[in-house]
Each structure stands twice: as C-alpha cells, then as structure tokens.
Write a protein that holds these residues in place. Structure first.
Motif, PDB file in Angstrom:
ATOM      1  N   VAL A 121       0.852  -1.181   0.000  1.00  0.00           N
ATOM      2  CA  VAL A 121       0.000   0.000   0.000  1.00  0.00           C
ATOM      3  C   VAL A 121       0.892   1.236   0.000  1.00  0.00           C
ATOM      4  O   VAL A 121       1.800   1.351   0.826  1.00  0.00           O
ATOM      5  CB  VAL A 121      -0.952   0.020   1.212  1.00  0.00           C
ATOM      6  CG1 VAL A 121      -1.740   1.330   1.255  1.00  0.00           C
ATOM      7  CG2 VAL A 121      -1.903  -1.157   1.178  1.00  0.00           C
ATOM      8  N   HIS A 122       0.628   2.141  -0.939  1.00  0.00           N
ATOM      9  CA  HIS A 122       1.345   3.404  -1.060  1.00  0.00           C
ATOM     10  C   HIS A 122       0.448   4.486  -0.476  1.00  0.00           C
ATOM     11  O   HIS A 122      -0.700   4.649  -0.915  1.00  0.00           O
ATOM     12  CB  HIS A 122       1.655   3.715  -2.527  1.00  0.00           C
ATOM     13  CG  HIS A 122       2.339   2.579  -3.227  1.00  0.00           C
ATOM     14  ND1 HIS A 122       3.685   2.326  -3.110  1.00  0.00           N
ATOM     15  CD2 HIS A 122       1.840   1.601  -4.027  1.00  0.00           C
ATOM     16  CE1 HIS A 122       4.003   1.264  -3.822  1.00  0.00           C
ATOM     17  NE2 HIS A 122       2.891   0.797  -4.383  1.00  0.00           N
ATOM     18  N   VAL A 123       0.944   5.206   0.520  1.00  0.00           N
ATOM     19  CA  VAL A 123       0.139   6.192   1.249  1.00  0.00           C
ATOM     20  C   VAL A 123       0.519   7.603   0.809  1.00  0.00           C
ATOM     21  O   VAL A 123       1.706   7.941   0.727  1.00  0.00           O
ATOM     22  CB  VAL A 123       0.336   6.036   2.774  1.00  0.00           C
ATOM     23  CG1 VAL A 123      -0.528   7.040   3.536  1.00  0.00           C
ATOM     24  CG2 VAL A 123       0.029   4.614   3.218  1.00  0.00           C
ATOM     25  N   TYR A 124      -0.508   8.415   0.547  1.00  0.00           N
ATOM     26  CA  TYR A 124      -0.324   9.804   0.136  1.00  0.00           C
ATOM     27  C   TYR A 124      -1.129  10.729   1.033  1.00  0.00           C
ATOM     28  O   TYR A 124      -2.232  10.391   1.462  1.00  0.00           O
ATOM     29  CB  TYR A 124      -0.812  10.011  -1.311  1.00  0.00           C
ATOM     30  CG  TYR A 124       0.076   9.362  -2.333  1.00  0.00           C
ATOM     31  CD1 TYR A 124       1.092  10.085  -2.951  1.00  0.00           C
ATOM     32  CD2 TYR A 124      -0.086   8.030  -2.679  1.00  0.00           C
ATOM     33  CE1 TYR A 124       1.917   9.489  -3.888  1.00  0.00           C
ATOM     34  CE2 TYR A 124       0.741   7.427  -3.616  1.00  0.00           C
ATOM     35  CZ  TYR A 124       1.740   8.164  -4.214  1.00  0.00           C
ATOM     36  OH  TYR A 124       2.558   7.580  -5.131  1.00  0.00           O
ATOM     37  N   LEU A 125      -0.579  11.900   1.296  1.00  0.00           N
ATOM     38  CA  LEU A 125      -1.288  12.967   1.987  1.00  0.00           C
ATOM     39  C   LEU A 125      -1.864  13.895   0.928  1.00  0.00           C
ATOM     40  O   LEU A 125      -1.131  14.337   0.027  1.00  0.00           O
ATOM     41  CB  LEU A 125      -0.324  13.736   2.900  1.00  0.00           C
ATOM     42  CG  LEU A 125      -0.894  14.984   3.581  1.00  0.00           C
ATOM     43  CD1 LEU A 125      -1.993  14.607   4.578  1.00  0.00           C
ATOM     44  CD2 LEU A 125       0.226  15.758   4.268  1.00  0.00           C
ATOM     45  N   ALA A 126      -3.151  14.186   1.029  1.00  0.00           N
ATOM     46  CA  ALA A 126      -3.813  15.096   0.086  1.00  0.00           C
ATOM     47  C   ALA A 126      -4.301  16.319   0.860  1.00  0.00           C
ATOM     48  O   ALA A 126      -5.088  16.193   1.798  1.00  0.00           O
ATOM     49  CB  ALA A 126      -4.983  14.405  -0.599  1.00  0.00           C
ATOM     50  N   THR A 127      -3.800  17.486   0.474  1.00  0.00           N
ATOM     51  CA  THR A 127      -4.238  18.747   1.077  1.00  0.00           C
ATOM     52  C   THR A 127      -4.676  19.681  -0.041  1.00  0.00           C
ATOM     53  O   THR A 127      -4.627  19.320  -1.210  1.00  0.00           O
ATOM     54  CB  THR A 127      -3.105  19.379   1.922  1.00  0.00           C
ATOM     55  OG1 THR A 127      -1.943  19.515   1.107  1.00  0.00           O
ATOM     56  CG2 THR A 127      -2.775  18.509   3.140  1.00  0.00           C
ATOM     57  N   ASP A 128      -5.099  20.883   0.319  1.00  0.00           N
ATOM     58  CA  ASP A 128      -5.641  21.842  -0.664  1.00  0.00           C
ATOM     59  C   ASP A 128      -6.740  21.180  -1.493  1.00  0.00           C
ATOM     60  O   ASP A 128      -6.760  21.262  -2.725  1.00  0.00           O
ATOM     61  CB  ASP A 128      -4.535  22.390  -1.580  1.00  0.00           C
ATOM     62  CG  ASP A 128      -3.547  23.277  -0.848  1.00  0.00           C
ATOM     63  OD1 ASP A 128      -3.890  23.776   0.242  1.00  0.00           O
ATOM     64  OD2 ASP A 128      -2.426  23.470  -1.358  1.00  0.00           O
ATOM     65  N   LEU A 129      -7.664  20.522  -0.801  1.00  0.00           N
ATOM     66  CA  LEU A 129      -8.745  19.798  -1.475  1.00  0.00           C
ATOM     67  C   LEU A 129      -9.733  20.757  -2.111  1.00  0.00           C
ATOM     68  O   LEU A 129     -10.049  21.813  -1.552  1.00  0.00           O
ATOM     69  CB  LEU A 129      -9.472  18.907  -0.467  1.00  0.00           C
ATOM     70  CG  LEU A 129      -8.624  17.872   0.271  1.00  0.00           C
ATOM     71  CD1 LEU A 129      -9.487  17.120   1.289  1.00  0.00           C
ATOM     72  CD2 LEU A 129      -7.981  16.912  -0.697  1.00  0.00           C
ATOM     73  N   LYS A 130     -10.236  20.359  -3.272  1.00  0.00           N
ATOM     74  CA  LYS A 130     -11.275  21.118  -3.974  1.00  0.00           C
ATOM     75  C   LYS A 130     -12.355  20.134  -4.389  1.00  0.00           C
ATOM     76  O   LYS A 130     -12.049  19.006  -4.784  1.00  0.00           O
ATOM     77  CB  LYS A 130     -10.698  21.785  -5.231  1.00  0.00           C
ATOM     78  CG  LYS A 130      -9.556  22.737  -4.998  1.00  0.00           C
ATOM     79  CD  LYS A 130      -8.977  23.166  -6.341  1.00  0.00           C
ATOM     80  CE  LYS A 130      -7.522  23.489  -6.284  1.00  0.00           C
ATOM     81  NZ  LYS A 130      -6.593  22.443  -5.979  1.00  0.00           N
ATOM     82  N   LYS A 131     -13.606  20.564  -4.306  1.00  0.00           N
ATOM     83  CA  LYS A 131     -14.694  19.721  -4.799  1.00  0.00           C
ATOM     84  C   LYS A 131     -14.559  19.600  -6.313  1.00  0.00           C
ATOM     85  O   LYS A 131     -14.356  20.587  -7.011  1.00  0.00           O
ATOM     86  CB  LYS A 131     -16.068  20.318  -4.459  1.00  0.00           C
ATOM     87  CG  LYS A 131     -16.531  20.002  -3.058  1.00  0.00           C
ATOM     88  CD  LYS A 131     -16.861  18.538  -2.940  1.00  0.00           C
ATOM     89  CE  LYS A 131     -17.491  18.211  -1.611  1.00  0.00           C
ATOM     90  NZ  LYS A 131     -17.691  16.790  -1.443  1.00  0.00           N
ATOM     91  N   ALA A 132     -14.642  18.375  -6.802  1.00  0.00           N
ATOM     92  CA  ALA A 132     -14.546  18.131  -8.241  1.00  0.00           C
ATOM     93  C   ALA A 132     -15.770  18.711  -8.931  1.00  0.00           C
ATOM     94  O   ALA A 132     -16.867  18.736  -8.354  1.00  0.00           O
ATOM     95  CB  ALA A 132     -14.442  16.637  -8.513  1.00  0.00           C
ATOM     96  N   GLU A 133     -15.581  19.190 -10.161  1.00  0.00           N
ATOM     97  CA  GLU A 133     -16.711  19.735 -10.920  1.00  0.00           C
ATOM     98  C   GLU A 133     -17.754  18.666 -11.168  1.00  0.00           C
ATOM     99  O   GLU A 133     -18.946  18.918 -11.090  1.00  0.00           O
ATOM    100  CB  GLU A 133     -16.217  20.352 -12.222  1.00  0.00           C
ATOM    101  CG  GLU A 133     -15.430  21.621 -12.000  1.00  0.00           C
ATOM    102  CD  GLU A 133     -14.961  22.252 -13.300  1.00  0.00           C
ATOM    103  OE1 GLU A 133     -15.559  22.001 -14.364  1.00  0.00           O
ATOM    104  OE2 GLU A 133     -13.981  23.022 -13.235  1.00  0.00           O
ATOM    105  N   SER A 134     -17.312  17.468 -11.509  1.00  0.00           N
ATOM    106  CA  SER A 134     -18.224  16.335 -11.641  1.00  0.00           C
ATOM    107  C   SER A 134     -17.498  15.111 -11.103  1.00  0.00           C
ATOM    108  O   SER A 134     -16.393  14.805 -11.548  1.00  0.00           O
ATOM    109  CB  SER A 134     -18.657  16.131 -13.092  1.00  0.00           C
ATOM    110  OG  SER A 134     -17.543  15.874 -13.905  1.00  0.00           O
ATOM    111  N   LYS A 135     -18.090  14.469 -10.135  1.00  0.00           N
ATOM    112  CA  LYS A 135     -17.453  13.344  -9.457  1.00  0.00           C
ATOM    113  C   LYS A 135     -17.297  12.153 -10.397  1.00  0.00           C
ATOM    114  O   LYS A 135     -18.205  11.815 -11.151  1.00  0.00           O
ATOM    115  CB  LYS A 135     -18.314  12.948  -8.245  1.00  0.00           C
ATOM    116  CG  LYS A 135     -17.681  11.905  -7.368  1.00  0.00           C
ATOM    117  CD  LYS A 135     -18.554  11.637  -6.142  1.00  0.00           C
ATOM    118  CE  LYS A 135     -17.989  10.447  -5.401  1.00  0.00           C
ATOM    119  NZ  LYS A 135     -18.985   9.541  -4.954  1.00  0.00           N
TER     120      LYS A 135
END
Length: 182
Positions: A121-135
């Motif tokens: 398993v490769h783990v990533y930190l995600a910050t500066d999240l934005k809602k996707a225009e279309s999921k």
C-alpha cells in the motif's frame, strides 16, 4: 543463498480473480528441507489521507464483507494495470470523496500481510482539497458514505472499533504527529 531465503521450486496457481490470485509454492528452506507456502498475489493499492483546509479528515464508511460489518476508513483502492500509485491516488480520491487536489505528497509504502500476501500500500497525503466539478463514478458494487471528522471524532471511532484497519490507524497517527488536524 541469502540468509533465510526460500527458493521457489514449483508454483501451483489455484485461483485468479478480479482483485487477487492464490497460489501454492513449494519452497526450499535455508536448512535444505522443503515446505509449502500459500500466497495471495495482489496488484498493490493506494491509501489517501485527505485533510481539508479546516483540518478535518475526509473518510468513507463502507461495508467490508470479510469482517461482516461496516468500517470507517481513509479512501483507498487498488492499482489498475498501467497505472502508477500517484495516478491511482488522485483517481481514488475523486471517486470515493468527490474531492480533487494538486497537492498530493507521498508519505510511505508498506506491506499489509507479509506472511501470506504481496500487497503493498502506497500512502499519500492530500491537502488543498477542492470539490470536483463532476465526481468520477466509483465501482458499481461499492457503496460508501462520506464523512469529514475531527481528530477527536476519529480517535473516538477508533476506540469504538469503527476504525479498525491498519492503513487508517496509521493515518491517524501520522496526522496527529504532524499536527495536521484540529
């Protein structure tokens, strides 16, 4: 032969599925004896630690058939053929949470069950999240509920065993040590 190395003599493929394959290997042991190893082969996976600008952890709740119950987890998913871990992380983040980011930071990789499986398993930190225009559409057989929780709420979920998997427990320790959540 390297210290403790087991050399494969023969492999019997037992099952090839959508997510895993099972094989039984006959191996030569360091002392010259032989034994059998039942092994699960897995393409690998990613796990994402998504933290909102408000310091909340984005998680999903889903039913896990192997445990016969729902768990609260960080978003995760398996690598697809030809897809690198970072690409998988971005896709899974959007599919499971509806968020995107341009700020994805590699944290670590680890083996989930080295006694019988080769999954990494490769783990990533995600910050500066934005809602996707279309999921992005997720898997047809995957039903998830999105949660955004504080560190205190996540720790209570862990005490209540609603959070009960290694990748999510690791994520909670990571965000707590790094001071990423409120």
């Amino acid at each position: 032969m390297k210290k403790f190395e087991e050399k494969t003599i023969h492999t019997d493929s037992i099952y090839k599925g959508k997510v895993i394959s099972l094989q039984v290997d006959d191996v030569s042991l360091p002392d010259g004896n032989t034994s059998k190893r039942e092994l699960i082969k897995h393409p690998g996976a990613v796990a994402i630690i998504p933290v909102t600008q408000e310091g909340k952890l984005v998680m999903v709740e889903q039913y896990r058939k192997a445990l016969e119950r729902s768990l609260v987890e960080i978003p995760a998913g398996k690598l697809e053929p030809g897809e690198g871990p970072e690409e998988t992380a971005k896709r899974e983040l959007e599919e499971e949470t509806g968020y995107t980011t341009d700020k994805l930071e590699f944290v670590t990789s680890f083996s989930t069950s080295p006694g019988f499986a080769d999954e990494i398993v490769h783990v990533y930190l995600a910050t500066d999240l934005k809602k996707a225009e279309s999921k992005l559409d997720g898997d047809d057989d995957e039903f998830v509920e999105l949660l955004e929780v504080s560190l205190e709420e996540a720790e209570q979920m862990e005490r209540d065993q609603r959070i009960w998997d290694a990748k999510t427990a690791y994520a909670l320790l990571y965000v707590k040590l790094k001071g990423l959540m409120v």
